[in-house]
Scaffold this motif. Structure first.
Motif, mmCIF file in Angstrom:
data_model
loop_
_atom_site.group_PDB
_atom_site.id
_atom_site.type_symbol
_atom_site.label_atom_id
_atom_site.label_comp_id
_atom_site.label_asym_id
_atom_site.label_seq_id
_atom_site.Cartn_x
_atom_site.Cartn_y
_atom_site.Cartn_z
ATOM 1 N N TYR A 104 7.108 0.909 2.457
ATOM 2 C CA TYR A 104 7.052 2.148 3.235
ATOM 3 C C TYR A 104 8.433 2.784 3.283
ATOM 4 C CZ TYR A 104 2.571 0.370 4.973
ATOM 5 O OH TYR A 104 1.286 -0.106 5.061
ATOM 6 N N ILE A 155 0.409 1.350 -1.301
ATOM 7 C CA ILE A 155 1.080 0.205 -0.702
ATOM 8 C C ILE A 155 0.215 -1.031 -0.940
ATOM 9 C CG2 ILE A 155 2.023 -0.767 1.421
ATOM 10 C CD1 ILE A 155 3.416 1.793 0.581
ATOM 11 N N GLN A 157 7.850 -3.821 2.654
ATOM 12 C CA GLN A 157 6.495 -3.726 2.110
ATOM 13 C C GLN A 157 6.271 -2.433 1.311
ATOM 14 O OE1 GLN A 157 4.064 -6.051 2.314
ATOM 15 N NE2 GLN A 157 5.520 -7.432 3.295
ATOM 16 N N SER A 180 -1.354 4.268 3.520
ATOM 17 C CA SER A 180 -1.091 3.127 2.636
ATOM 18 C C SER A 180 -1.900 3.226 1.350
ATOM 19 C CB SER A 180 -1.424 1.817 3.362
ATOM 20 O OG SER A 180 -0.673 1.698 4.544
ATOM 21 N N LYS A 181 -3.168 3.621 1.477
ATOM 22 C CA LYS A 181 -4.016 3.746 0.302
ATOM 23 C C LYS A 181 -3.555 4.900 -0.582
ATOM 24 C CE LYS A 181 -8.856 3.434 -1.009
ATOM 25 N NZ LYS A 181 -10.254 3.330 -0.524
ATOM 26 N N SER A 237 -2.626 4.977 9.299
ATOM 27 C CA SER A 237 -1.790 4.061 8.514
ATOM 28 C C SER A 237 -2.536 3.557 7.279
ATOM 29 C CB SER A 237 -1.356 2.870 9.375
ATOM 30 O OG SER A 237 -0.575 3.292 10.471
ATOM 31 N N TYR A 238 -3.824 3.260 7.451
ATOM 32 C CA TYR A 238 -4.647 2.813 6.319
ATOM 33 C C TYR A 238 -4.736 3.910 5.265
ATOM 34 C CZ TYR A 238 -8.690 1.220 3.640
ATOM 35 O OH TYR A 238 -9.530 0.837 2.622
ATOM 36 N N ARG A 258 -5.090 -3.968 4.134
ATOM 37 C CA ARG A 258 -4.323 -2.889 3.502
ATOM 38 C C ARG A 258 -3.561 -2.121 4.586
ATOM 39 N NH1 ARG A 258 -3.923 -0.444 -1.224
ATOM 40 N NH2 ARG A 258 -5.706 -1.568 -2.103
ATOM 41 N N GLY A 259 -2.296 -1.877 4.308
ATOM 42 C CA GLY A 259 -1.454 -1.255 5.338
ATOM 43 C C GLY A 259 -1.060 -2.263 6.402
#
Length: 433
Positions: free
Chosen positions: A135, A206, A133, A201-202, A197-198, A94-95
């Motif tokens: 972002y 993402i 993706q 993303s969560k 970043s994780y 993820r991410g």
């Protein structure tokens, strides 16, 4: 006031006035130093002698070689192969696209040794990949800039070579130990950026893309290994005592030339003059800063500014934790205003005696100072990496600076870990040496 006090105020005050007036840093140092030489009645020829003597160093030869190696590797097609390897390594979590950005910077930083080169070379590819993706562009650009700071921590780094030169007037610093000490801090910075970043993303939904394929990962590693070998030549050669820093850098340049011409075929013989033109332009800026700062450093020592600053700070408080906070704040503040190589040369003779008076290692300071000033590269008004990020993304500096706030906090967390827990990374050079 005594003559020494007036001379100190003249030197530091005039320099800061010129910096805030946006006078180029080389001229600011030169004018402030020359004015102080005249005021103190010292023959101005001493300034010229200090300029030359500061450049008359065998170790300094490593700097142009490292810059050349970075240019050759950047032009030779290493960038795409490192990104492909990073995709196979972490792109499936993820991410993933953000993780690829961070990991690629870790690998490429060991080749370029420069935050600006990392951002300029990897940025256009990484930002586009992250946008595909899901972002947004500000986050993608900010992560690219933040991860590029890994490039000045992971060896070989020309800024670490400059630090050893600046520290020579106070104590001897082993460049091999300093190189080894940079790996774990680079990994710590990578880790905190990947954790953020994780989380991002969560939070923003993402999606996870792709799966881990060991065979593809191994194939991409084998394709990129020729470029990574340049770093091994330098680091292993220095640590094992096979080469000096300068000799290993020269061998790495020859290796990079062979890889770029005959293995990756990223450039041809006719492209070499252009590559060396870029090297010359970068090197000219670095060498003139080193030369001019020789006169400035001479005046700092002549006026006993490092000793007085150490005595004053230690008289204010004996609390080690508080002193380290104050020193970090000083480096962060000045890093926002002054170019990195120049600030290393100016600040090391002042901070290092205080650092050592606390019972701390000069290797420890080298890592903390490089990260501090690396954060300065991402801040206005003079952050060179911030300007590059703005140029490649088309986002105004004001907007980028605002979007960088979470990254400043994240990087500050890494800085605190490295400042207060030196054994988190000092174990490696201590074990090897």
């Amino acid at each position: 006031m005594t003559q020494t006090m007036i001379a100190t105020i003249l030197l530091i005050g005039l320099f800061l006035v010129l910096v805030f007036a946006r006078v180029p840093i080389v001229y600011a140092i030169g004018i402030a130093s020359l004015a102080d030489f005249f005021y103190l009645g010292i023959n101005p020829m001493q300034m010229a002698l200090k300029f030359v003597s500061n450049l008359n160093s065998y170790t300094l030869l490593a700097v142009p070689f490292f810059i050349t190696m970075g240019e050759l590797m950047g032009a030779g097609g290493v960038t795409e192969r490192l990104i492909d390897f990073s995709k196979e390594l972490v792109g499936w979590v993820r991410g993933g696209a953000a993780m690829v950005n961070v990991v690629a910077s870790f690998f490429f930083g060991g080749i370029s040794g420069s935050s600006s080169a990392d951002c300029a070379s990897l940025g256009p590819i990484e930002i586009k990949m992250m946008e595909e993706q899901g972002y947004d562009r500000p986050f993608s650009t900010c992560l690219t800039m933040a991860s590029s700071v890994e490039g000045i921590l992971v060896p070989p780094s020309q800024n670490m070579v400059i630090y050893t030169l600046a520290a020579a007037g106070v104590t001897t610093v082993s460049i091999g130990q300093l190189f080894l000490a940079g790996y774990v801090p680079g990994a710590v910075l990578s880790l905190v950026l990947m954790i953020y970043s994780y989380y991002y993303s969560k939070k923003n939904g993402i999606p996870v893309t792709g799966r881990f394929h060991p065979k593809k990962c191994m194939r991409s590693l084998l394709r990129s290994v020729w470029g990574l070998l340049a770093v091994l030549i330098v680091v292993v050669g220095v640590i094992a005592g096979v080469f000096t820093t300068t000799e290993s850098a020269a061998v790495a340049v020859v290796w990079s030339l062979m890889v770029g011409l005959f293995i990756y075929r990223g450039f041809r013989l006719r492209d070499i003059p252009h590559i060396f033109h870029n090297v010359t332009m970068t090197l000219g800026k670095v060498l003139i800063l080193i030369g001019v700062s020789g006169a400035f450093t001479y005046l700092l020592t002549y006026l006993k500014i490092p000793e007085n600053a150490s005595r004053m700070l230690l008289s204010v408080t004996g609390n080690k934790i508080l002193i380290l906070i104050l020193l970090n704040l000083l480096m962060l503040f000045l890093g926002c205003l002054i170019e990195m190589a120049c600030l290393i040369l100016m600040l090391t003779p002042v901070v290092l005696p205080i650092w050592m008076a606390l019972g701390l290692s000069p290797i420890h300071l080298g890592v903390v100072m490089v990260l501090n000033l690396g954060i300065g590269l991402l801040t206005p008004p003079v952050g060179s990496t911030l300007f590059i990020g703005s140029a490649i993304s088309g986002i105004r500096i004001e907007k980028l600076s605002k979007a960088m706030l979470p990254f400043y906090i994240t990087m500050a967390a890494a800085l605190l870990i490295l400042t207060y827990f030196p054994q988190s990374f000092m174990w490696l050079p201590e074990m090897m040496y």
